[in-house]
Structure formats: C-alpha cells, structure tokens
Scaffold this motif. Structure first.
Motif, mmCIF file in Angstrom:
data_model
loop_
_atom_site.group_PDB
_atom_site.id
_atom_site.type_symbol
_atom_site.label_atom_id
_atom_site.label_comp_id
_atom_site.label_asym_id
_atom_site.label_seq_id
_atom_site.Cartn_x
_atom_site.Cartn_y
_atom_site.Cartn_z
ATOM 1 N N ASN A 3 0.832 -1.199 0.000
ATOM 2 C CA ASN A 3 0.000 0.000 0.000
ATOM 3 C C ASN A 3 0.871 1.256 0.000
ATOM 4 O O ASN A 3 0.643 2.207 -0.761
ATOM 5 C CB ASN A 3 -0.908 -0.033 1.228
ATOM 6 C CG ASN A 3 -2.112 0.895 1.141
ATOM 7 O OD1 ASN A 3 -2.971 0.887 2.013
ATOM 8 N ND2 ASN A 3 -2.194 1.709 0.102
ATOM 9 N N TRP A 4 1.919 1.274 0.833
ATOM 10 C CA TRP A 4 2.839 2.408 0.907
ATOM 11 C C TRP A 4 3.623 2.592 -0.395
ATOM 12 O O TRP A 4 3.764 3.709 -0.885
ATOM 13 C CB TRP A 4 3.818 2.208 2.068
ATOM 14 C CG TRP A 4 3.279 2.691 3.377
ATOM 15 C CD1 TRP A 4 2.453 2.015 4.229
ATOM 16 C CD2 TRP A 4 3.502 3.966 3.978
ATOM 17 N NE1 TRP A 4 2.153 2.769 5.326
ATOM 18 C CE2 TRP A 4 2.789 3.982 5.209
ATOM 19 C CE3 TRP A 4 4.243 5.091 3.619
ATOM 20 C CZ2 TRP A 4 2.790 5.083 6.046
ATOM 21 C CZ3 TRP A 4 4.246 6.190 4.461
ATOM 22 C CH2 TRP A 4 3.535 6.185 5.661
ATOM 23 N N ILE A 5 4.106 1.507 -0.949
ATOM 24 C CA ILE A 5 4.904 1.583 -2.179
ATOM 25 C C ILE A 5 4.082 2.164 -3.324
ATOM 26 O O ILE A 5 4.542 3.041 -4.070
ATOM 27 C CB ILE A 5 5.457 0.190 -2.551
ATOM 28 C CG1 ILE A 5 6.504 -0.244 -1.526
ATOM 29 C CG2 ILE A 5 6.053 0.201 -3.957
ATOM 30 C CD1 ILE A 5 6.920 -1.694 -1.664
ATOM 31 N N VAL A 6 2.848 1.669 -3.483
ATOM 32 C CA VAL A 6 1.973 2.165 -4.546
ATOM 33 C C VAL A 6 1.736 3.665 -4.386
ATOM 34 O O VAL A 6 1.797 4.432 -5.352
ATOM 35 C CB VAL A 6 0.631 1.400 -4.550
ATOM 36 C CG1 VAL A 6 -0.370 2.074 -5.483
ATOM 37 C CG2 VAL A 6 0.848 -0.051 -4.972
ATOM 38 N N GLN A 7 1.486 4.101 -3.154
ATOM 39 C CA GLN A 7 1.219 5.520 -2.920
ATOM 40 C C GLN A 7 2.447 6.381 -3.189
ATOM 41 O O GLN A 7 2.346 7.463 -3.767
ATOM 42 C CB GLN A 7 0.730 5.731 -1.487
ATOM 43 C CG GLN A 7 -0.632 5.129 -1.190
ATOM 44 C CD GLN A 7 -1.719 5.600 -2.138
ATOM 45 O OE1 GLN A 7 -2.254 4.817 -2.913
ATOM 46 N NE2 GLN A 7 -2.043 6.881 -2.101
ATOM 47 N N ILE A 8 3.602 5.910 -2.758
ATOM 48 C CA ILE A 8 4.841 6.679 -2.975
ATOM 49 C C ILE A 8 5.114 6.848 -4.467
ATOM 50 O O ILE A 8 5.462 7.940 -4.938
ATOM 51 C CB ILE A 8 6.024 5.995 -2.264
ATOM 52 C CG1 ILE A 8 5.861 6.113 -0.738
ATOM 53 C CG2 ILE A 8 7.354 6.601 -2.705
ATOM 54 C CD1 ILE A 8 6.850 5.285 0.050
ATOM 55 N N VAL A 9 4.956 5.781 -5.220
ATOM 56 C CA VAL A 9 5.181 5.836 -6.669
ATOM 57 C C VAL A 9 4.191 6.794 -7.322
ATOM 58 O O VAL A 9 4.561 7.609 -8.183
ATOM 59 C CB VAL A 9 5.069 4.432 -7.290
ATOM 60 C CG1 VAL A 9 5.086 4.520 -8.819
ATOM 61 C CG2 VAL A 9 6.200 3.536 -6.801
ATOM 62 N N PHE A 10 2.926 6.718 -6.904
ATOM 63 C CA PHE A 10 1.900 7.590 -7.498
ATOM 64 C C PHE A 10 2.167 9.058 -7.178
ATOM 65 O O PHE A 10 2.089 9.919 -8.058
ATOM 66 C CB PHE A 10 0.516 7.188 -6.991
ATOM 67 C CG PHE A 10 -0.580 8.107 -7.459
ATOM 68 C CD1 PHE A 10 -1.065 8.027 -8.757
ATOM 69 C CD2 PHE A 10 -1.123 9.059 -6.607
ATOM 70 C CE1 PHE A 10 -2.062 8.881 -9.204
ATOM 71 C CE2 PHE A 10 -2.129 9.920 -7.037
ATOM 72 C CZ PHE A 10 -2.594 9.824 -8.339
ATOM 73 N N VAL A 11 2.470 9.356 -5.928
ATOM 74 C CA VAL A 11 2.731 10.741 -5.526
ATOM 75 C C VAL A 11 3.920 11.313 -6.304
ATOM 76 O O VAL A 11 3.876 12.449 -6.792
ATOM 77 C CB VAL A 11 2.980 10.830 -4.008
ATOM 78 C CG1 VAL A 11 3.529 12.207 -3.623
ATOM 79 C CG2 VAL A 11 1.691 10.548 -3.246
ATOM 80 N N ALA A 12 4.963 10.518 -6.431
ATOM 81 C CA ALA A 12 6.136 10.976 -7.177
ATOM 82 C C ALA A 12 5.785 11.233 -8.642
ATOM 83 O O ALA A 12 6.217 12.231 -9.237
ATOM 84 C CB ALA A 12 7.251 9.935 -7.069
ATOM 85 N N ALA A 13 4.980 10.348 -9.219
ATOM 86 C CA ALA A 13 4.591 10.500 -10.619
ATOM 87 C C ALA A 13 3.761 11.766 -10.821
ATOM 88 O O ALA A 13 3.975 12.517 -11.790
ATOM 89 C CB ALA A 13 3.807 9.274 -11.075
ATOM 90 N N VAL A 14 2.816 12.015 -9.932
ATOM 91 C CA VAL A 14 1.979 13.214 -10.048
ATOM 92 C C VAL A 14 2.832 14.473 -9.930
ATOM 93 O O VAL A 14 2.691 15.422 -10.711
ATOM 94 C CB VAL A 14 0.869 13.215 -8.974
ATOM 95 C CG1 VAL A 14 0.158 14.580 -8.932
ATOM 96 C CG2 VAL A 14 -0.136 12.117 -9.251
ATOM 97 N N TYR A 15 3.743 14.481 -8.971
ATOM 98 C CA TYR A 15 4.569 15.664 -8.751
ATOM 99 C C TYR A 15 5.455 15.971 -9.954
ATOM 100 O O TYR A 15 5.523 17.110 -10.411
ATOM 101 C CB TYR A 15 5.421 15.488 -7.500
ATOM 102 C CG TYR A 15 6.252 16.708 -7.166
ATOM 103 C CD1 TYR A 15 5.698 17.780 -6.481
ATOM 104 C CD2 TYR A 15 7.587 16.792 -7.562
ATOM 105 C CE1 TYR A 15 6.438 18.911 -6.192
ATOM 106 C CE2 TYR A 15 8.348 17.914 -7.276
ATOM 107 C CZ TYR A 15 7.767 18.970 -6.597
ATOM 108 O OH TYR A 15 8.517 20.097 -6.312
ATOM 109 N N PHE A 16 6.109 14.947 -10.471
ATOM 110 C CA PHE A 16 7.061 15.181 -11.565
ATOM 111 C C PHE A 16 6.382 15.340 -12.928
ATOM 112 O O PHE A 16 6.900 16.036 -13.803
ATOM 113 C CB PHE A 16 8.088 14.047 -11.616
ATOM 114 C CG PHE A 16 9.073 14.089 -10.483
ATOM 115 C CD1 PHE A 16 10.033 15.092 -10.405
ATOM 116 C CD2 PHE A 16 9.038 13.141 -9.479
ATOM 117 C CE1 PHE A 16 10.947 15.142 -9.370
ATOM 118 C CE2 PHE A 16 9.948 13.175 -8.426
ATOM 119 C CZ PHE A 16 10.901 14.183 -8.368
#
Length: 338
Positions: free
Chosen positions: A186-199
C-alpha cells in the motif's frame, strides 16, 4: 447524553446483532440481498481516473481554482473512494480476500496517504467490538475528547485535521497487526503515485489531490458523516442513518444502521434493507442533511467528542478499566422495534 467530561458507558451489548436476528426472523427474504457486487470495480476505476484528470486540469490554474475545485468537486470524489475502500474492507466485490484488498489499494491511489489496508483491519474490529475503547478505532481517544470537548474552535481543528487524530488512536488499539507485506505494498503504490503526479503534473496537481483528501473527511459538510454514524445527537440511540440526497454521490454510505445490521450486503442494495423491513428502521431517528448536522456539531455545545457510547462487553472476554476516569456509567436500555 454524555456530560462534558465523560463518555456514556453502556452495560448492554451493541444493538445490531439483536436487531439482525429479529429482522431475519420477520423478513427472511433480506438474506437474498447478501452477496458480492463485482461491478463496483468499475466505479473505483471511474473515480480514480476522474481524480487524476481533475488534477491534470487544475495543474496550471490559480491556487484559488485549485482549492475551489478540491472543495466543490474533488472532495466528493475522494469521499466516494472512501466508500469504495469500505466496500473492499468488507470483501463485497470479489470472493478472494486478496482481490478485494488490491481493489482497495487501487481506490486509495488518489488519496495520497496509504490507508486502505490498515482501514480494513481497524474497521472490521469496529464492527465486531463497537464501543469497546481498546478495540474500536472509531472512538476518540480520551485525551482527544478532553482536548476538543464541545468547543467550537476545537471542533473546527478536529475536523480539519481528522486524519491525524485517527492516526493517534492506533497506539491504544489491541489485537491488530500494524505492519506487514500488504501494508508495505500500500505504501509503495502511494509513494510511486505521488512521485509521478509531482514530476509529471506538478505541485498544484498534487495539492489538489491533497486538499480533496482533507476536505472529503474533514471541514466540509461531508465530514458530518463521521458525526452522523455514532455520535449521540438524539437521546441514547447509538447508531444513526442518513437518508439525504448526497447518498446518490456517496453510494448509500448513509444507510449506516442497515450496514451495521447487515455488513455482508453491498452498497447498491442497502436501501432495500430499509424498504424490506420498514418497521425496524422508520422507528429509529435518522438524519436528512449532512450540512445541517455539520453546523449543528460545530455550534451545539450539547454535542462533544464525549457524545459516544462505550462498553467493556466484548462477548466472552471482558475488558476492564478499574478507574474509568473519563467514563460516566449510565444504564442504557437498547430496544428493538417490533
């Protein structure tokens, strides 16, 4: 009703198991509503895509538009995603628990904070041990209730930062494993998504999603849902339903008495419980406006975070608290309408 410095203590069990038995005895056809709704996965996909598209649309707009879109649109989508996570927690989509958990992780994606797997564990305990302070994460901490009490400013702060107050409750809850491989995923998926949205979309897109999350469960009429469900707003009734227009965009989550009585019935069939057993539900007090309740909670000093029923009866095991400094012992007679 609870006083300013105590919860209300009940020496009887929660009312839902009794009412469920009575309803099934009088209306056995309700059993036919129990089952899965695999079509819910398409609702999840639609809501996730909707939030990502909204984040893209406001990515280059002014901060006023970002905040306004989050409050007026994004909050409703995120709140609906919470309902979908709730459905997944009860395994109401698919037969396999793993498939429901993955669907919950998917629904969690636009909400920034990884919470779907943990919510499943704490929420099921809420159903099993409603009102047991050591196990029910829906109850406020004693220090939380004392801090906020019935103060207007305190309630505003509590709603605005509601997710953080929930995090502080974790330490007191027993019998729940806080971390494992599913939580890590759950944490990994969220971290990847947040990074993708930001960049890829930029900080305003991320801010839109973040504000949508906080508005959806906090300082917003939708936040009244948390008050509606179990806060004592009408005498000593422990659980309340909401039968208002926002159920259409909240996927019937307002049918809370019905849900607690029959947690194995999916969202689309909850209204049929009430219509199938009207004498059991129409005799209970219910809310018709989250907006009205939102303002009543903020301004009514008779409603505080102590306005909750607690108990130490958890079936075969009794949890004891000798001092009970923050609990008022009141004999509450729960009745089941016939």
């Amino acid at each position: 009703m609870a006083t300013k410095n105590s919860f209300v203590f009940s020496n009887v069990s929660e009312p839902h198991r009794i009412r469920t038995k009575e309803i099934l005895k009088s209306h056995p056809n309700i059993r036919k509503l129990i089952g899965k709704n695999p079509m819910t996965i398409f609702v999840i996909l639609g809501l996730v895509i909707f939030q990502i598209v909204m984040a893209w649309l406001v990515a280059d707009k002014s901060w006023w538009i970002v905040a306004g879109a989050a409050y007026l649109i994004g909050a409703f989508a995120d709140h609906a995603l919470f309902v979908m996570i709730h459905e997944c927690a009860h395994r109401l989509l698919f037969k396999k628990p793993e498939s429901n958990r993955l669907a919950g992780i998917l629904a969690n994606i636009p909400q920034i904070f990884p919470s779907s797997v943990s919510f499943e564990r704490y929420h099921i305990k809420h159903h099993s041990f409603q009102g047991v302070h050591e196990l029910d994460g829906d109850l406020p901490n004693k220090w939380e209730a004392k801090l906020i009490n019935n103060y207007f400013i305190g309630k505003v702060i509590w709603l605005l930062f509601y997710p953080f107050f929930q995090i502080f409750r974790i330490a007191r809850l027993k019998e729940i494993k806080p971390f494992d491989g599913w939580v890590a995923l759950n944490w990994i998926v969220q971290i990847v998504f947040v990074a993708a949205v930001y960049f890829l979309l930029g900080p305003k897109a991320l801010a839109f999603l973040l504000m949508s999350f906080f508005f959806s469960i906090g300082l917003h009429p939708l936040g009244a849902r948390w008050i509606q469900e179990h806060y004592l707003t009408h005498g000593e009734q422990e659980t309340y339903s909401y039968y208002g227009v926002l159920n259409t965009v909240a996927f019937n989550v307002g049918y809370h008495n019905e849900h607690h009585d029959f947690p194995s019935i999916p969202w689309n069939k909850l209204p049929q419980i009430r219509s199938g057993a009207p004498t059991f539900y129409n005799s209970l007090f219910y809310h018709t406006s989250w907006t009205k309740l939102f303002f009543r909670f903020l301004f009514d000093k008779e409603i505080s975070l102590y306005s909750r029923i607690v108990r130490n009866n958890r079936g075969k095991v009794t949890l004891t608290d000798e001092s009970k400094p923050d609990i008022e012992i009141v004999n509450i007679n729960q009745t089941v309408p016939n």
